[in-house]
Design a protein around this motif. Structure first.
Motif: not given
Length: 148
Positions: A11-22, A63-68, A82-84
């Motif tokens: 969702d663009g938040s810092e926790p979701s960035k951490s989730a992507l790294r995980w 835009k939010v998801i690709t930016g994140t 994959q971006i969904i």
């Protein structure tokens, strides 16, 4: 492309960035691909129209998801990511996406205290109803070997 998938809510938040790294770390270990999922829904209008005719929620969410994803991975985006983008309630979209997945990873807002006990949050709904194991990641969680 791997048949095994790890679903991660973004969702663009810092926790979701951490989730992507995980998710990237788990994908490296398991050989799974990553489905980065963002959901959007039209806010209720309670009988009057507030929608901007120029509002394109699919495009804005993309835009939010690709930016994140770009902020987290830069040029080193995982090859099997994959971006969904889906319309609907975020928890329901992620729960549906969890069918057949190895793991669902979501961020937590990390408010703690009584706020963290409130029902209805995306992470709580996913943890209770997902069709696979769920990992809830807090913003300050560090993934060894991952860069910001």
């Amino acid at each position: 492309m791997s048949d095994k998938r790890i679903v991660v809510g973004v969702d663009g938040s810092e926790p979701s960035k951490s989730a992507l790294r995980w998710a990237a770390r788990a994908a490296d270990v398991t050989g799974a691909g990553i489905d980065a999922v963002i959901a959007w829904q039209t806010p209720p209008n309670y009988g009057w129209s507030i929608a901007d005719p120029h509002w394109h929620p699919d495009r804005d969410a993309e835009k939010v998801i690709t930016g994140t994803v770009d902020a987290v991975f830069g040029a080193d985006r995982p090859h099997d990511l994959q971006i969904i983008v889906r319309p609907g309630n975020p928890a329901k979209v992620l729960i549906d996406a969890s069918r057949g997945a190895e793991l669902l990873i979501v961020g937590s807002r990390g408010h703690g205290g009584f706020v963290g006990l409130l029902l209805g949050s995306v992470s709580s709904n996913c943890a209770e109803h997902a069709h696979c194991p769920v990992l809830v990641v807090h913003e300050d969680t560090v993934v060894e070997g991952a860069s910001s």
